[in-house]
Enzyme design. Structure first.
Site, PDB file in Angstrom:
ATOM      1  N   LYS A 132      -1.289  99.770  24.339  1.00  0.00           N
ATOM      2  CA  LYS A 132      -1.561  98.790  25.404  1.00  0.00           C
ATOM      3  C   LYS A 132      -0.590  97.609  25.306  1.00  0.00           C
ATOM      4  O   LYS A 132       0.008  97.180  26.290  1.00  0.00           O
ATOM      5  CB  LYS A 132      -3.015  98.337  25.274  1.00  0.00           C
TER       6      LYS A 132
ATOM      7  N   SER B 248      -5.129  90.191  22.830  1.00  0.00           N
ATOM      8  CA  SER B 248      -3.714  90.425  23.146  1.00  0.00           C
ATOM      9  C   SER B 248      -3.690  90.903  24.597  1.00  0.00           C
ATOM     10  O   SER B 248      -3.861  92.088  24.873  1.00  0.00           O
ATOM     11  CB  SER B 248      -3.110  91.488  22.228  1.00  0.00           C
TER      12      SER B 248
ATOM     13  N   LYS C  64       3.357  87.645  22.082  1.00  0.00           N
ATOM     14  CA  LYS C  64       2.623  88.664  21.317  1.00  0.00           C
ATOM     15  C   LYS C  64       3.098  90.074  21.701  1.00  0.00           C
ATOM     16  O   LYS C  64       3.299  90.936  20.840  1.00  0.00           O
ATOM     17  CB  LYS C  64       1.122  88.518  21.582  1.00  0.00           C
TER      18      LYS C  64
HETATM   19  P1  NDP Z   1     -11.917  96.645  18.551  1.00  0.00           P
HETATM   20  O1  NDP Z   1     -11.708  97.851  19.374  1.00  0.00           O
HETATM   21  O2  NDP Z   1     -12.219  96.775  17.094  1.00  0.00           O
HETATM   22  O3  NDP Z   1     -13.115  95.731  19.162  1.00  0.00           O
HETATM   23  C1  NDP Z   1     -13.168  95.472  20.529  1.00  0.00           C
HETATM   24  C2  NDP Z   1     -14.275  94.477  20.827  1.00  0.00           C
HETATM   25  O4  NDP Z   1     -14.383  94.349  22.249  1.00  0.00           O
HETATM   26  C3  NDP Z   1     -15.664  94.913  20.341  1.00  0.00           C
HETATM   27  O5  NDP Z   1     -16.416  93.758  20.075  1.00  0.00           O
HETATM   28  C4  NDP Z   1     -16.201  95.652  21.563  1.00  0.00           C
HETATM   29  O6  NDP Z   1     -17.601  95.689  21.596  1.00  0.00           O
HETATM   30  C5  NDP Z   1     -15.692  94.758  22.663  1.00  0.00           C
HETATM   31  N1  NDP Z   1     -15.585  95.464  23.938  1.00  0.00           N
HETATM   32  C6  NDP Z   1     -14.874  96.577  24.214  1.00  0.00           C
HETATM   33  N2  NDP Z   1     -14.995  96.915  25.516  1.00  0.00           N
HETATM   34  C7  NDP Z   1     -15.838  95.983  26.068  1.00  0.00           C
HETATM   35  C8  NDP Z   1     -16.370  95.797  27.365  1.00  0.00           C
HETATM   36  N3  NDP Z   1     -16.055  96.610  28.389  1.00  0.00           N
HETATM   37  N4  NDP Z   1     -17.197  94.761  27.567  1.00  0.00           N
HETATM   38  C9  NDP Z   1     -17.533  93.933  26.554  1.00  0.00           C
HETATM   39  N5  NDP Z   1     -17.053  94.048  25.294  1.00  0.00           N
HETATM   40  C10 NDP Z   1     -16.213  95.077  25.059  1.00  0.00           C
HETATM   41  O7  NDP Z   1     -10.633  95.725  18.782  1.00  0.00           O
HETATM   42  P2  NDP Z   1      -9.976  94.655  17.781  1.00  0.00           P
HETATM   43  O8  NDP Z   1     -11.021  93.723  17.302  1.00  0.00           O
HETATM   44  O9  NDP Z   1      -9.124  95.361  16.817  1.00  0.00           O
HETATM   45  O10 NDP Z   1      -8.977  93.917  18.809  1.00  0.00           O
HETATM   46  C11 NDP Z   1      -9.407  92.905  19.720  1.00  0.00           C
HETATM   47  C12 NDP Z   1      -8.146  92.286  20.332  1.00  0.00           C
HETATM   48  O11 NDP Z   1      -7.354  91.705  19.285  1.00  0.00           O
HETATM   49  C13 NDP Z   1      -7.247  93.308  21.046  1.00  0.00           C
HETATM   50  O12 NDP Z   1      -6.663  92.737  22.164  1.00  0.00           O
HETATM   51  C14 NDP Z   1      -6.205  93.639  19.978  1.00  0.00           C
HETATM   52  O13 NDP Z   1      -5.003  94.111  20.558  1.00  0.00           O
HETATM   53  C15 NDP Z   1      -6.054  92.287  19.284  1.00  0.00           C
HETATM   54  N6  NDP Z   1      -5.570  92.329  17.910  1.00  0.00           N
HETATM   55  C16 NDP Z   1      -6.126  93.161  16.966  1.00  0.00           C
HETATM   56  C17 NDP Z   1      -5.637  93.182  15.659  1.00  0.00           C
HETATM   57  C18 NDP Z   1      -6.205  94.050  14.578  1.00  0.00           C
HETATM   58  O14 NDP Z   1      -5.627  94.092  13.482  1.00  0.00           O
HETATM   59  N7  NDP Z   1      -7.310  94.764  14.796  1.00  0.00           N
HETATM   60  C19 NDP Z   1      -4.492  92.337  15.280  1.00  0.00           C
HETATM   61  C20 NDP Z   1      -4.039  91.443  16.322  1.00  0.00           C
HETATM   62  C21 NDP Z   1      -4.538  91.473  17.577  1.00  0.00           C
HETATM   63  P3  NDP Z   1     -18.447  96.865  20.874  1.00  0.00           P
HETATM   64  O15 NDP Z   1     -18.742  96.373  19.492  1.00  0.00           O
HETATM   65  O16 NDP Z   1     -19.651  97.017  21.714  1.00  0.00           O
HETATM   66  O17 NDP Z   1     -17.573  98.109  20.886  1.00  0.00           O
END
Ligand code: NDP
Length: 293
Positions: free
Chosen positions: A238, A94, A169
């Site tokens: 965010k 997102s 979104k």
């Molecule tokens: P999480 O916080 O659960 O996961 C984030 C992911 O990004 C992890 O794989 C993390 O790796 C990785 N990450 C974070 N920072 C970095 C970095 N600096 N460099 C590389 N990798 C990084 O987030 P979500 O999965 O919940 O959300 C992901 C996206 O999807 C967001 O934009 C969110 O707004 C969107 N979204 C989420 C929903 C939900 O229900 N959860 C629904 C709809 C949209 P690591 O494992 O190492 O922490």
């Protein structure tokens, strides 16, 4: 023809999305914390890459699902990735529309395509492969992305040029936030007047004020006191920030969106980076001195 798909970002929603990709395509995954990529491969198959560059060099299409557009740009806009003509980046983060346009232009200079394709439907929708996906991008690239998106999405709508997916979104997320806080305040007040939440919800969910928040989130997470952590409040904050910028830049009024941003920001400050978005209601309960049950 897309045969090899890379997936970057196995977080709360990325991991179940990637599971469907790995069930259909030849897949390679990368995650910042490598242990999560290793356990994914053990459970769902595919290959784990050592670096994001390795994923790009190998794949026909790469899916990113990262917290914000900043991480997408940091990882993907690198010459070391060696993007080739005909490759496609599908960004399911997102993110924000301006960043999407910058990434799209950067990739276009290398002959590669880009679509922003954020998702809605939560972790539950990702598990069942029934997400709603809003796609921004050139129509030809949007068509090419469809088989990949179809592995985890049930409703895929091409909404406009690059950045339009992120824009839709963000507006959806502002509506989600408004619903959480308005329903929370109303139900807290009703609880103080002696109305059980279930009775109030029975009425509201048969009336014009109903929403996903009143139909699903509050009954399943607040009334039960279950508070599962599926989507971080920090990420909702965010998203609402992106919506506020968008509405301001478009020259539309922004009172409601501005208030939503104030509420998510305040709750994030009170509850921290790991709280779930629905836990924002705890702030209302604490201030009202009542539990919504
Ligand atoms: P999480 O916080 O659960 O996961 C984030 C992911 O990004 C992890 O794989 C993390 O790796 C990785 N990450 C974070 N920072 C970095 C970095 N600096 N460099 C590389 N990798 C990084 O987030 P979500 O999965 O919940 O959300 C992901 C996206 O999807 C967001 O934009 C969110 O707004 C969107 N979204 C989420 C929903 C939900 O229900 N959860 C629904 C709809 C949209 P690591 O494992 O190492 O922490």
């Amino acid at each position: 023809m897309i045969a090899k798909v890379g997936f970057i970002g196995l977080g709360a929603i990325g991991r179940p999305m990637a599971k469907h990709v790995a069930g259909t395509f030849d897949a390679m995954v990368w995650n910042r914390t490598p242990e999560r990529a290793r356990s994914f491969v053990e459970e769902h198959g595919g290959k784990a890459a050592a670096t994001p560059e390795e994923v790009v060099r190998w794949a026909d299409a790469v899916v990113t699902c990262l917290p914000t557009s900043r991480e997408v740009r940091q990882l993907m806009e690198r010459d070391a990735c060696g993007w080739r003509s005909g490759q496609l980046l599908i960004d399911c983060t997102s993110g924000d529309p301006a960043s999407a346009r910058a990434t799209g232009a950067w990739l276009a200079e290398r002959g590669a395509g880009f679509v922003d394709a954020p998702v809605s439907g939560g972790v539950a929708g990702a598990e069942t492969g029934t997400l709603t996906i809003m796609v921004g991008g050139d129509p030809d690239w949007a068509v090419r992305a469809r088989p990949v998106l179809g592995t985890f999405g049930a409703k895929i709508v091409h909404v406009g040029p690059v950045g339009a997916g992120h824009a839709v979104k963000a507006v959806n997320q502002a509506l989600l936030a408004i619903n959480i806080f308005a329903a929370g305040e109303g139900l807290a007040a009703l609880a103080k007047l002696g109305v059980p939440a279930q009775s109030a919800l029975d009425v509201i969910n048969g009336s014009s004020g109903r929403s996903n928040v009143t139909e699903n989130l509050i009954p399943q997470r607040v009334v039960t006191r279950a508070w599962p952590r599926t989507f971080r409040l920090a990420l909702l904050d965010k998203d609402v920030g992106i919506a506020l910028d968008l509405v301001k830049e478009a020259g539309a009024p922004f009172e409601a969106t501005g208030l939503a941003k104030h509420l998510t920001e305040t709750a994030r400050g009170a509850l921290g980076e790991e709280a779930d978005h629905v836990e924002g209601i705890k702030v209302i309960e604490q201030r009202a001195g009542v539990e919504i049950r």
